[in-house]
Write an enzyme that holds these catalytic residues in place. Structure first.
Site, PDB file in Angstrom:
ATOM      1  N   HIS A 184      -0.411  -1.695  -9.981  1.00 18.48           N
ATOM      2  CA  HIS A 184       0.456  -2.823  -9.668  1.00 18.48           C
ATOM      3  C   HIS A 184       1.874  -2.289  -9.468  1.00 18.48           C
ATOM      4  O   HIS A 184       2.202  -1.198  -9.932  1.00 18.48           O
ATOM      5  CB  HIS A 184       0.448  -3.854 -10.785  1.00 18.48           C
ATOM      6  CG  HIS A 184      -0.842  -4.614 -10.911  1.00 18.48           C
ATOM      7  ND1 HIS A 184      -1.363  -5.362  -9.884  1.00 18.48           N
ATOM      8  CD2 HIS A 184      -1.708  -4.742 -11.956  1.00 18.48           C
ATOM      9  CE1 HIS A 184      -2.501  -5.930 -10.281  1.00 18.48           C
ATOM     10  NE2 HIS A 184      -2.727  -5.570 -11.530  1.00 18.48           N
ATOM     11  N   CYS A 238       2.469  -3.094  -4.821  1.00 24.81           N
ATOM     12  CA  CYS A 238       3.540  -3.902  -4.258  1.00 24.81           C
ATOM     13  C   CYS A 238       4.027  -4.881  -5.297  1.00 24.81           C
ATOM     14  O   CYS A 238       3.415  -5.049  -6.345  1.00 24.81           O
ATOM     15  CB  CYS A 238       3.099  -4.635  -2.995  1.00 24.81           C
ATOM     16  SG  CYS A 238       2.025  -6.032  -3.297  1.00 24.81           S
TER      17      CYS A 238
END
Length: 415
Positions: free
Chosen positions: A264, A314
């Site tokens: 993440h 992202c």
């Protein structure tokens, strides 16, 4: 940290890096719980470990420490006798609150260009102004390095579940003097950090399907003659330790180094390399920090050799809805697949999202190439059955064209 405070820090960064006395701050930063001990240690090891490098990293990391980070930092400056910097930040913050438009950043949009738009800008030397640098746009003909071992037999998918070695018969583009020499076997190390399971307090979900990405990448880079290593479910501190251990090895007999991070992500302040990736403990590691571990000081044996970073992560919340197309095959998507985003933004408060700039880039530091999985502010999609769209496309492009095209051309195909 809200956007106004972030812009205040960025506007004052030059003076902070020049004047900040970091050695006096560590105890104060720990006392107010603005940073944890391991975070302080990471900052102290930044770059060459000089005062300026530590100050620069402290300012960068400060943006990730929540909505009260700036006022707490100002208090720490006052407590350690750095009144001039405290006054500068306090006055700048007050001015930003009174006139938000004055510090609002420009709304820059990503621009996608194809090979036909990339060209060298040729100018008459007699018309150049002394003392001024002229911008030059480099296209595939000039931005060669042939990163993936020119002239060496390459495995190519022959469509029947196997691979066949062929020699490149395609045209050799660009100036051979600009090509990296990649003749070592193995070509270099490839470290894959695959974070799937995150601690409960991090608030980050399990990255289902990431194991598929990891397996594809292992196969791909082994076929490209890399010695592949995989580290799974690392905390932020363990990620930094694994990267530093790789950087400290002797790469003298090798020609390249590849780092792939699957996790993440969120935004982090940066000078050149945007974004950050999360460890399984929920702490972010800035991409800029990752890249700097492999600079000339931290990794001298990779000097003059290509260092490639691929980031599947992202932190933006926007979704590109695109437009509908008719699938040519049922195989285009895994049965019962479920697309998920690797987007868990750092939030100071509801509605405040940190979004990374994300685009393949060939930055200023020599021999470094960083590729991200998405554009600024957008999620990076991962299918729970077949893995992420970015890694699937990247591996497909490398399998099909690595034997005949340079890396920049491959990444243009990928995007």
């Amino acid at each position: 940290m809200d956007e106004a405070d972030r812009q205040v820090l960025r506007r004052c960064r030059v003076q902070l890096v020049r004047e900040l006395q970091v050695a006096n701050l560590w105890d104060a930063l720990l006392t107010c719980e603005l940073f944890k001990p391991d975070m302080i240690e990471d900052i102290q090891r930044a770059g060459s470990g000089s005062r300026r490098d530590q100050a620069r990293q402290l300012v960068i990391d400060l943006e990730t420490r929540g909505s009260q980070a700036l006022p707490l930092f100002i208090s720490c400056l006052e407590d350690t006798g750095q009144q001039s910097l405290a006054s500068l930040l306090r006055a700048s913050r007050q001015a930003a609150r009174q006139n938000p438009e004055a510090i609002r950043p420009q709304d820059l949009r990503p621009v996608v260009v194809g090979p036909e738009e990339l060209r060298v800008v040729k100018q008459d030397p007699s018309k150049l102004t002394p003392g001024r640098l002229t911008p030059v746009a480099l296209g595939p003909e000039e931005l060669y390095p042939q990163v993936l071992r020119p002239g060496v037999p390459r495995p190519v998918d022959i469509g029947a579940g196997g691979f066949s070695d062929i020699r490149a018969h395609g045209r050799r583009r660009g100036n051979a003097d600009l090509a990296y020499v990649l003749n070592a076997d193995p070509c270099g190390h490839c470290l894959i950090i695959n974070n799937v399971n995150f601690c409960l307090k991090s608030g980050l979900s399990t990255r289902k399907g990431s194991h598929v990405d990891c397996e594809k990448l292992q196969r791909c880079f082994r076929l490209l003659h890399f010695a592949v290593e995989v580290e799974s479910d690392l905390t932020a501190k363990q990620m930094v330790q694994a990267l530093m251990e790789l950087a400290q090895r002797d790469h003298g007999a090798l020609d390249c180094c590849v780092v792939v991070i699957l996790s993440h992500g969120c935004q982090a302040s940066h000078l050149q390399f945007p974004g950050a990736v999360y460890g399984t403990d929920g702490s972010p590691v800035p991409v800029e920090r990752i890249v700097n571990i492999f600079n000339g000081t931290g990794c001298p044996s990779l000097g003059g050799k290509p260092k490639l970073f691929f980031i599947q992560a992202c932190g933006g919340g926007q979704k590109d809805h695109g437009f509908e197309v008719v699938s040519a095959s049922r195989e285009d998507r895994a049965p019962d697949g479920n697309p998920e985003p690797d987007a868990f933004p750092f939030q100071d408060h509801p509605g405040s999202y940190d979004q990374p700039d994300a685009v393949s880039s060939l930055p200023t530091p020599s021999d470094i190439f960083v590729s991200y999985s998405t554009f600024p502010g957008f999620v990076s999609w991962r299918d729970t059955k077949s893995g992420s769209w970015y890694i699937e496309t990247l591996v497909g492009v490398l399998d099909q064209w690595a034997h005949s095209e340079d890396l920049q051309s491959l990444l243009l195909r990928d995007t």
